[in-house]
Write a protein that holds these residues in place. Sequence first.
Motif, PDB file in Angstrom:
ATOM      1  N   ASN A  48      77.583  30.822 -26.437  1.00 25.29           N
ATOM      2  CA  ASN A  48      76.763  31.476 -25.422  1.00 25.29           C
ATOM      3  C   ASN A  48      77.278  31.131 -24.030  1.00 25.29           C
ATOM      4  OD1 ASN A  48      74.741  32.584 -27.252  1.00 25.29           O
ATOM      5  ND2 ASN A  48      74.205  30.448 -27.615  1.00 25.29           N
ATOM      6  N   SER A  85      70.661  37.778 -23.864  1.00 23.71           N
ATOM      7  CA  SER A  85      69.356  37.128 -24.035  1.00 23.71           C
ATOM      8  C   SER A  85      68.808  36.614 -22.717  1.00 23.71           C
ATOM      9  CB  SER A  85      69.472  35.945 -25.005  1.00 23.71           C
ATOM     10  OG  SER A  85      69.928  36.359 -26.270  1.00 23.71           O
ATOM     11  N   PHE A  87      65.187  34.065 -21.449  1.00 25.53           N
ATOM     12  CA  PHE A  87      64.200  33.147 -21.991  1.00 25.53           C
ATOM     13  C   PHE A  87      62.963  33.221 -21.107  1.00 25.53           C
ATOM     14  CE2 PHE A  87      62.000  29.327 -23.112  1.00 25.53           C
ATOM     15  CZ  PHE A  87      62.345  29.085 -24.434  1.00 25.53           C
ATOM     16  N   LYS A 126      62.767  33.042 -26.408  1.00 19.39           N
ATOM     17  CA  LYS A 126      64.055  33.706 -26.241  1.00 19.39           C
ATOM     18  C   LYS A 126      63.933  35.168 -26.633  1.00 19.39           C
ATOM     19  CE  LYS A 126      68.864  33.309 -27.839  1.00 19.39           C
ATOM     20  NZ  LYS A 126      69.744  32.622 -28.797  1.00 19.39           N
ATOM     21  N   THR A 128      66.107  38.600 -27.154  1.00 24.09           N
ATOM     22  CA  THR A 128      67.500  39.018 -27.354  1.00 24.09           C
ATOM     23  C   THR A 128      67.609  40.526 -27.518  1.00 24.09           C
ATOM     24  OG1 THR A 128      68.096  36.907 -28.351  1.00 24.09           O
ATOM     25  CG2 THR A 128      69.510  38.772 -28.871  1.00 24.09           C
ATOM     26  N   THR A 205      76.047  36.292 -25.781  1.00 28.25           N
ATOM     27  CA  THR A 205      76.513  35.705 -27.039  1.00 28.25           C
ATOM     28  C   THR A 205      77.816  36.371 -27.458  1.00 28.25           C
ATOM     29  OG1 THR A 205      74.254  35.229 -27.719  1.00 28.25           O
ATOM     30  CG2 THR A 205      75.921  35.227 -29.443  1.00 28.25           C
TER      31      THR A 205
ATOM     32  N   ASP B 166      78.314  25.760 -23.416  1.00 26.16           N
ATOM     33  CA  ASP B 166      77.521  26.623 -24.284  1.00 26.16           C
ATOM     34  C   ASP B 166      76.064  26.525 -23.828  1.00 26.16           C
ATOM     35  OD1 ASP B 166      76.713  28.247 -26.418  1.00 26.16           O
ATOM     36  OD2 ASP B 166      77.959  27.180 -27.863  1.00 26.16           O
ATOM     37  N   TYR B 167      75.193  27.257 -24.520  1.00 22.43           N
ATOM     38  CA  TYR B 167      73.747  27.137 -24.325  1.00 22.43           C
ATOM     39  C   TYR B 167      73.120  26.916 -25.689  1.00 22.43           C
ATOM     40  CZ  TYR B 167      74.207  28.876 -19.574  1.00 22.43           C
ATOM     41  OH  TYR B 167      74.551  29.014 -18.261  1.00 22.43           O
ATOM     42  N   ASP B 168      72.079  26.102 -25.698  1.00 22.95           N
ATOM     43  CA  ASP B 168      71.398  25.916 -26.975  1.00 22.95           C
ATOM     44  C   ASP B 168      70.375  27.035 -27.180  1.00 22.95           C
ATOM     45  OD1 ASP B 168      69.200  25.340 -25.443  1.00 22.95           O
ATOM     46  OD2 ASP B 168      69.124  23.215 -25.980  1.00 22.95           O
ATOM     47  N   GLU B 169      69.561  26.915 -28.187  1.00 21.71           N
ATOM     48  CA  GLU B 169      68.626  27.989 -28.529  1.00 21.71           C
ATOM     49  C   GLU B 169      67.591  28.229 -27.438  1.00 21.71           C
ATOM     50  OE1 GLU B 169      68.083  30.425 -31.073  1.00 21.71           O
ATOM     51  OE2 GLU B 169      70.214  29.989 -30.960  1.00 21.71           O
ATOM     52  N   SER B 170      67.328  27.186 -26.633  1.00 22.32           N
ATOM     53  CA  SER B 170      66.384  27.358 -25.530  1.00 22.32           C
ATOM     54  C   SER B 170      67.087  27.831 -24.261  1.00 22.32           C
ATOM     55  CB  SER B 170      65.661  26.037 -25.251  1.00 22.32           C
ATOM     56  OG  SER B 170      64.879  25.667 -26.365  1.00 22.32           O
ATOM     57  N   LEU B 171      68.351  28.151 -24.393  1.00 17.36           N
ATOM     58  CA  LEU B 171      69.161  28.613 -23.269  1.00 17.36           C
ATOM     59  C   LEU B 171      69.254  27.547 -22.187  1.00 17.36           C
ATOM     60  CD1 LEU B 171      68.166  32.378 -23.019  1.00 17.36           C
ATOM     61  CD2 LEU B 171      69.770  31.249 -24.548  1.00 17.36           C
TER      62      LEU B 171
END
Lengths: 207, 213
Positions: A48, A85, A87, A126, A128, A205, B166-171
């Motif tokens: 990402n 994405s 958030f 999140k 997307t 992504t 990178d970014y994790d799932e929480s951005l």
Amino acid sequence: MNTQVNGVLITGAQGITGSQGANGAQGAQGKNGIQGVSNILPFQTGKNISSAFLCSQSAVIGLSGNVIYATPFLPAFNANYNALSIFIALGAPSALGKILIYDDLNGVPNNLLFESSNIDASTTGKKTVNTSGTFLAGVTYYLCLWISVNAVQTRATLASSVSSIRLSTNTPLTYYRRTVTYGSAPNPFGAVQPVTSNPPLIVITLN
Amino acid sequence: MEYNGINISSQGTTGSQGSAGILGAQGVSRFSGIHNALPNVSGAIISYQVVVTGFQQSNIPANRLYAIPFIPAKNTAYSGLAITVQTAGGSGLGRILVYSDLNGRPNSKLFESTDLSLNSTGIKTVTTSGTFLAGVTYWLCWYNSANTSTLSTVISTAPFGCLTVDYDESLIAQLGYYMDVTFGSAPNTFSTSPILFNGQSPNFSTMIYITIA
């Protein structure tokens, strides 16, 4: 060859024209290198990336409704992507949002390249959009977020972690905004208002 | 033959070949990296920080190999690698390592230092030489045997001054990768499933210094 001119015989042939000089050797190729400021590390599937090139603390900002937030994105490598994405840190009743991509003309957003369908911005988490394409190395794009109502909060990139557009006196300008009623995205972007604060985070992504 | 009484019989002289074209100009070099952008100065110390943000100190968890990217803008010959112990504690040991890159992640081990003692404060230097090549991504790594000493780390106020990997799932922006490994047994190939880590406090990004030769 024998030729008669006015009764005069001319036998000497004309001298041969000199051949053209050889082409100069080709100049050495310039060293390859980074062509942008984002996505500096080589891409990998699932990674990402964003407009930010420096790691930063997590930030959250409040968004104004009916405003398009446009942050420049200049990848260093070609970037094939399959999702975009955001958030939502705080939703608002009935709030909708869209992710937009514009190209660049002389340092400002210009033509609409992509407009997502509506994103539910009434709940946190999140969000997307599945869409694919390629961001080309060294080409400037604008990643944009557009929310329909006030009071929505989203995760943001710190202004100190993105490449500034230019300075406003002593303060770096980090993104553009334009007030426009939520609906169909304008094309071209229209008049811009430069901003100095933390831009909303839009994550790409890679695939 | 005759022309107005003049004998013309010989062929004209062959023209001379034109001169060679001008050598093409060399292509424009592009910026090939992000670190060490200023000219090399012997003895100068650089790191994987892109911008000046100061430092803080942290206890680094033991037996965990941390990796942060370093991409020099120019060839960088070095004569030493170092870390700084801010607060000594216990008899911990540590090592500095360098891994190559494969698609944005640490891959093959290029260098592993001997043990550095962490039981006293100050700069701990490994004398070693080599050249980091312009535009090539390296991963500067650190691990230690105990978390009883505090080491200089990148500052956890914004920004960290290091590349976002990178970014994790929480951005949330991520600073680098780590893998768990017993001290003294760093693998030749980094984990193919490394774990992302960010610089949120406490952060475990040991500052690794490079002394330019």
